[in-house]
Motif scaffolding. Sequence first.
Motif: not given
Length: 120
Positions: A107-120
């Motif tokens: 089966r497929d399993y997923w994490g809840q996610g982690t935010q990546v923010t890149v500022s310019s």
Amino acid sequence: QVQVVESGGGLVQAGGSLRLSCAASGSIVSINAMAWYRQAPGKQRELVAIITGGGSTNYADSVKGRFTISRGNAKNKVYLQMNSLKAEDTAVYYCYAHAITAAISGRDYWGQGTQVTVSS
């Protein structure tokens, strides 16, 4: 039951680097593949990189040459080294695992996610 948890997200400046980590846990017999996906606001979730148990990898064209996916020796961990980050890399990054347990073949399993923010 399988749980997938990501970590390592944060705020970085364009051109910088960040390393994401993920671990799968539970009654796992084997993991056939692990991958990183990402989703920016208003956009579809997209595959960033994937790695199989045999070490075969594939990357989205937008990250080739900048990102590297790797797995730990135990094969239940996956990492994403992100270099030369761009503002367009900003997204929630999700860890994915295709796992086999005693209860079900795969089966497929997923994490809840982690935010990546890149500022310019």
